[in-house]
Scaffold this motif. Structure first.
Motif, PDB file in Angstrom:
ATOM      1  N   ASN A 113       0.870  -1.177   0.000  1.00 54.15           N
ATOM      2  CA  ASN A 113       0.000   0.000   0.000  1.00 54.15           C
ATOM      3  C   ASN A 113       0.907   1.228   0.000  1.00 54.15           C
ATOM      4  O   ASN A 113       1.457   1.597   1.034  1.00 54.15           O
ATOM      5  CB  ASN A 113      -0.896  -0.029   1.246  1.00 54.15           C
ATOM      6  N   LYS A 155       0.133   4.227  -0.394  1.00 56.63           N
ATOM      7  CA  LYS A 155      -0.532   5.430   0.151  1.00 56.63           C
ATOM      8  C   LYS A 155      -0.221   6.634  -0.750  1.00 56.63           C
ATOM      9  O   LYS A 155      -0.025   6.466  -1.946  1.00 56.63           O
ATOM     10  CB  LYS A 155      -0.123   5.660   1.609  1.00 56.63           C
ATOM     11  N   HIS A 206      -9.728   1.473   4.152  1.00 56.48           N
ATOM     12  CA  HIS A 206      -8.504   1.621   4.951  1.00 56.48           C
ATOM     13  C   HIS A 206      -8.799   2.567   6.121  1.00 56.48           C
ATOM     14  O   HIS A 206      -9.573   3.518   5.977  1.00 56.48           O
ATOM     15  CB  HIS A 206      -7.370   2.168   4.076  1.00 56.48           C
ATOM     16  N   GLU A 252      -6.094  -4.668  10.207  1.00 55.67           N
ATOM     17  CA  GLU A 252      -5.011  -3.725  10.502  1.00 55.67           C
ATOM     18  C   GLU A 252      -5.338  -2.961  11.778  1.00 55.67           C
ATOM     19  O   GLU A 252      -6.131  -2.024  11.757  1.00 55.67           O
ATOM     20  CB  GLU A 252      -4.863  -2.711   9.356  1.00 55.67           C
ATOM     21  N   ILE A 268      -0.350   0.812  12.771  1.00 49.93           N
ATOM     22  CA  ILE A 268      -0.109   1.329  11.419  1.00 49.93           C
ATOM     23  C   ILE A 268       0.858   2.502  11.456  1.00 49.93           C
ATOM     24  O   ILE A 268       0.581   3.521  12.096  1.00 49.93           O
ATOM     25  CB  ILE A 268      -1.428   1.750  10.735  1.00 49.93           C
ATOM     26  N   GLY A 269       1.979   2.336  10.788  1.00 45.59           N
ATOM     27  CA  GLY A 269       2.954   3.421  10.661  1.00 45.59           C
ATOM     28  C   GLY A 269       3.593   3.809  11.977  1.00 45.59           C
ATOM     29  O   GLY A 269       4.243   4.844  12.083  1.00 45.59           O
ATOM     30  N   SER A 329       2.847  -2.122  10.398  1.00 48.06           N
ATOM     31  CA  SER A 329       4.290  -2.216  10.630  1.00 48.06           C
ATOM     32  C   SER A 329       4.892  -3.580  10.282  1.00 48.06           C
ATOM     33  O   SER A 329       5.839  -4.034  10.917  1.00 48.06           O
ATOM     34  CB  SER A 329       4.634  -1.810  12.067  1.00 48.06           C
ATOM     35  N   GLY A 371       2.564  -0.963   4.344  1.00 47.18           N
ATOM     36  CA  GLY A 371       2.709   0.444   3.981  1.00 47.18           C
ATOM     37  C   GLY A 371       4.171   0.821   3.835  1.00 47.18           C
ATOM     38  O   GLY A 371       4.793   0.613   2.794  1.00 47.18           O
ATOM     39  N   GLY A 372       4.743   1.378   4.894  1.00 50.25           N
ATOM     40  CA  GLY A 372       6.100   1.924   4.867  1.00 50.25           C
ATOM     41  C   GLY A 372       7.136   1.006   4.229  1.00 50.25           C
ATOM     42  O   GLY A 372       7.914   1.441   3.366  1.00 50.25           O
TER      43      GLY A 372
HETATM   44  P1  PGA Z   1       2.417   0.333   7.699  1.00 50.05           P
HETATM   45  O1  PGA Z   1       0.978   0.558   6.995  1.00 50.05           O
HETATM   46  O2  PGA Z   1       2.945  -0.966   7.134  1.00 50.05           O
HETATM   47  O3  PGA Z   1       3.241   1.512   7.303  1.00 50.05           O
HETATM   48  O4  PGA Z   1       2.170   0.234   9.159  1.00 50.05           O
HETATM   49  C1  PGA Z   1       0.109  -0.498   6.741  1.00 50.05           C
HETATM   50  C2  PGA Z   1      -1.161   0.031   6.119  1.00 50.05           C
HETATM   51  O5  PGA Z   1      -1.646   1.085   6.542  1.00 50.05           O
HETATM   52  O6  PGA Z   1      -1.719  -0.575   5.188  1.00 50.05           O
END
Ligand code: PGA
Length: 253
Positions: A9, A11, A97, A169, A174-175, A215, A236-237
């Motif tokens: 993702n 983003k 999301h 999630e 997240i993040g 994460s 994400g990241g």
């Molecule tokens: P993250 O994001 O891996 O950066 O925590 C995951 C997501 O929001 O899909």
């Protein structure tokens, strides 16, 4: 075996040039996707076609949108319909999301409409659910997630829900660099699967891929994905780094 999926993702990140560089770097790295495995890249709208063309013809690799609207067409300035996505060979879309729920006020009801719109057009929704920190701290995550599923997915027929990919999630992961432990992930994934089994059947529940997100990185992917009810991740990241995401793809079971 149900599908094991590594979904990136991106983003709202990367310029077109950076996106192209990242994808060039990634395709040059060694990875193998077996029949039951998939890699999906959810990229910003302006890059869908470019990335799709780059990956076109690759086995078990798909490009996804990060959102769509639930109307076919019309006076909805700034929105993108499923028909538009399909017309450029995009057959997957992330729905609900937590960032869209939080910053764009997407409700369970609106997400149900989006899921319907995807399924009516044979586009796979990657439906996100997951609780905020306060809910986890009060240990009520199961009822919180159950309500998200009940209100956005459980109106579907068995034939329909089997086509949905679910991404659990936890918002607090997240993040943040704070990952759920693999036990925490397994516990809630099993809860989600049992909840689906109670509404539909065990057979249906066992066919639905449930991804973990929050994460996920190269260093923890294998451990998390090894859990019996975790069928890969939404990343994400770490998906913005070719080496990291390639390792994550190679961590699928
Ligand atoms: P993250 O994001 O891996 O950066 O925590 C995951 C997501 O929001 O899909």
């Amino acid at each position: 075996m149900r599908k094991q999926i590594a979904a990136a993702n991106w983003k709202m990140n990367l310029t077109a040039q950076q996106a192209e560089n990242l994808m060039n770097e990634l395709v040059a790295l060694p990875h193998q996707l077996y029949e039951h495995q998939q890699a999906i890249f959810a990229v910003p709208f302006p890059y869908l076609q470019m990335i799709e063309q780059k990956l076109h013809g690759k086995q078990n690799v798909f490009v996804a949108a990060q959102n769509c609207y639930y109307k076919k067409n019309g006076a909805f300035t700034g929105e993108v319909s499923v028909e538009m996505l399909q017309s450029i060979n995009i057959n997957h879309v992330i729905i609900g999301h937590s960032e869209r729920r939080e910053y764009f006020n997407e409700t369970n009801e609106v997400l149900a409409l989006k899921v319907n719109h995807c399924l009516e057009n044979n586009v796979t929704p990657i439906f996100c659910c997951g609780e905020p920190l306060a809910v986890r701290e009060s240990n009520t995550q199961e009822s919180f997630v159950a309500k998200q599923l009940d209100e956005s997915l459980f109106h579907l027929s068995a034939e329909q829900i089997i086509k949905v990919v679910i991404a659990y999630e936890p918002i607090w992961a997240i993040g943040t660099g704070k990952t759920a432990t693999s036990e925490q992930a397994q516990d809630i994934h099993l809860f989600i699967r049992n909840h689906i089994a109670a509404k539909y059947s065990e057979r249906i529940a066992n066919e639905i891929s449930i991804l973990y997100g929050g994460s996920v990185k190269a260093a923890n992917a294998k451990e998390i994905f090894s859990q019996p009810d975790v069928d890969g991740g939404l990343v994400g990241g770490a998906a913005l780094n070719a080496q990291e995401f390639n390792t994550i793809i190679n961590s699928l079971k």
